[in-house]
Design an enzyme around this catalytic site. Structure first.
Site, short mmCIF file in Angstrom:
data_model
loop_
_atom_site.label_atom_id
_atom_site.label_comp_id
_atom_site.label_asym_id
_atom_site.label_seq_id
_atom_site.Cartn_x
_atom_site.Cartn_y
_atom_site.Cartn_z
N ASP A 42 -30.45 11.74 19.52
CA ASP A 42 -31.89 11.64 19.27
C ASP A 42 -32.68 12.32 20.38
O ASP A 42 -32.84 11.76 21.46
CB ASP A 42 -32.29 10.17 19.16
CG ASP A 42 -31.87 9.57 17.83
OD1 ASP A 42 -32.22 10.15 16.79
OD2 ASP A 42 -31.18 8.53 17.83
N GLY A 84 -38.93 7.10 17.07
CA GLY A 84 -39.40 6.98 18.45
C GLY A 84 -38.59 5.98 19.26
O GLY A 84 -38.37 6.18 20.45
N GLY A 140 -32.81 1.02 11.79
CA GLY A 140 -32.66 -0.36 11.32
C GLY A 140 -31.41 -0.61 10.51
O GLY A 140 -31.35 -1.60 9.76
N HIS A 142 -24.68 10.89 16.75
CA HIS A 142 -26.06 11.28 16.43
C HIS A 142 -26.83 11.31 17.76
O HIS A 142 -26.80 10.34 18.52
CB HIS A 142 -26.64 10.23 15.48
CG HIS A 142 -28.04 10.47 15.04
ND1 HIS A 142 -28.37 11.28 13.98
CD2 HIS A 142 -29.22 9.95 15.48
CE1 HIS A 142 -29.67 11.27 13.79
NE2 HIS A 142 -30.22 10.47 14.69
N MET A 174 -36.14 13.53 21.87
CA MET A 174 -37.57 13.19 21.75
C MET A 174 -38.35 13.84 22.88
O MET A 174 -37.89 13.84 24.03
CB MET A 174 -37.75 11.68 21.85
CG MET A 174 -36.96 10.89 20.84
SD MET A 174 -37.26 9.13 21.05
CE MET A 174 -36.15 8.47 19.81
N MET A 218 -35.74 8.93 7.19
CA MET A 218 -36.05 7.97 8.26
C MET A 218 -36.44 6.63 7.65
O MET A 218 -37.36 6.55 6.82
CB MET A 218 -37.20 8.48 9.13
CG MET A 218 -36.84 9.62 10.07
SD MET A 218 -35.41 9.32 11.13
CE MET A 218 -35.91 7.85 12.04
N SER A 272 -28.83 0.40 17.87
CA SER A 272 -28.78 -0.95 18.46
C SER A 272 -27.70 -1.84 17.86
O SER A 272 -27.09 -2.64 18.58
CB SER A 272 -30.15 -1.62 18.36
OG SER A 272 -30.63 -1.57 17.04
N SER A 311 -25.82 6.34 17.39
CA SER A 311 -26.84 7.10 18.12
C SER A 311 -26.77 6.66 19.57
O SER A 311 -26.95 5.46 19.86
CB SER A 311 -28.23 6.80 17.56
OG SER A 311 -29.20 7.12 18.54
N HIS A 360 -30.84 15.23 16.15
CA HIS A 360 -32.06 14.89 15.41
C HIS A 360 -33.23 15.21 16.33
O HIS A 360 -33.49 14.48 17.29
CB HIS A 360 -32.00 13.39 15.04
CG HIS A 360 -33.25 12.85 14.44
ND1 HIS A 360 -33.48 11.49 14.32
CD2 HIS A 360 -34.34 13.46 13.89
CE1 HIS A 360 -34.66 11.30 13.74
NE2 HIS A 360 -35.19 12.47 13.48
N MET A 374 -36.73 15.14 17.29
CA MET A 374 -38.05 14.53 17.12
C MET A 374 -38.96 15.21 18.13
O MET A 374 -39.41 14.60 19.11
CB MET A 374 -37.96 13.02 17.35
CG MET A 374 -37.29 12.30 16.20
SD MET A 374 -36.69 10.67 16.68
CE MET A 374 -35.12 11.14 17.34
N ASP A 382 -31.48 6.70 8.83
CA ASP A 382 -31.61 6.47 10.26
C ASP A 382 -32.73 5.47 10.53
O ASP A 382 -33.90 5.75 10.23
CB ASP A 382 -31.92 7.81 10.94
CG ASP A 382 -31.99 7.75 12.44
OD1 ASP A 382 -31.75 6.69 13.02
OD2 ASP A 382 -32.29 8.81 13.04
N GLY A 411 -33.91 -0.12 17.63
CA GLY A 411 -34.17 -1.55 17.56
C GLY A 411 -35.29 -1.98 16.64
O GLY A 411 -35.76 -3.12 16.71
#
Ligand code: DX5
Ligand code: ZN
Length: 224
Positions: A43, A150, A182, A41, A45, A145, A203, A16, A74, A76, A180, A153
């Site tokens: 993200d 949001g 962690g 990926h 937002m 998820m 991350s 990502s 994705h 959001m 997606d 990390g």
């Protein structure tokens, strides 16, 4: 035009770009793809659906110019149907919407399908998996998820793994389960064991100085 990940059954690693250095996005993308990642990926937002703002179509278009890799967006965002056409026009090949953001998930999946892209549906950790069922046959990928969306990390939430199992049981062979949040060498195996096919990683790849080594470690953890 690009590799179609739905033709591949092997597990896929999707960096990502949320954790990339946006000042040198092109080289960052090349580094992870040359370093063994499968596709990207993205993200998106909007500061409403999630308490953070990332990027939109202009950045997707810039990524599209930098690579031929498949692009998984994705969304959001509070109004996925309003903005999906712009995402596809910019180069997104899969558009994933949040079930919490639409009133009729089956109608939303059909509408996004009309844009000529693949279609994904996703849900927050607090949303019951049953909310997906009305649209499950109409999507190509289900994104589970494993953090509250949001921010990158955050810590992996193993309590979502039963959802991965429940989704996997209901999917056809041409559909995929994506996870997606962690994901790192300590958690990727748990997600794989539950049935995930695609692994989003921000991350645990981009925060490392050697991204190829980070991807190798994720793959090694997958084959353990
Ligand atoms: C979360 C995003 C994720 C995020 C993952 O809001 O949807 O894609 O960037 O970040 P990590 O891999 O750091 O948990
Ligand atoms: Zn994401």
């Amino acid at each position: 035009m690009t590799n179609n990940p739905f033709q591949i059954t092997a597990r896929q690693i999707l960096p990502s770009i949320l954790s990339a250095d946006f000042g040198k996005l092109g080289p960052e993308i090349c580094e992870v793809l040359d370093g063994g990642a499968d596709f990207l990926h993205l993200d998106v937002m909007d500061g409403h659906f999630v308490p953070n703002i990332s990027f939109g179509p202009p950045v997707i278009a810039a990524v599209r110019k930098a690579t031929r890799a498949y692009l998984d967006a994705h969304l959001m965002i509070a109004e996925p149907l309003r903005y999906a056409p712009a995402m596809v026009k910019a180069g997104a090949q899969n558009v994933t919407f949040h079930v919490e953001a639409v009133s009729d998930p089956a109608a939303a999946a059909r509408e996004i399908r009309k844009l000529g892209c693949n279609v994904g549906i996703t849900l927050n950790p607090a949303t019951p998996v049953e909310r997906l069922w009305p649209a499950i046959d109409l999507v190509d990928v289900v994104l589970v998820m494993s953090v509250v969306p949001g921010f990158s990390g955050q810590k992996f939430m193993p309590e979502v793994l039963p959802k991965v199992r429940a989704v996997k049981k209901r999917l056809r062979a041409d559909q995929r389960v994506e996870i997606d949040g962690g994901i790192n060498p300590d958690t990727i195996g748990l997600a794989a064991e539950a049935g995930a096919d695609w692994f989003v990683v921000a991350s645990a790849i981009f925060d490392r100085p050697d991204r190829a080594a980070a991807i190798r470690e994720l793959r090694a953890a997958l084959s353990r």
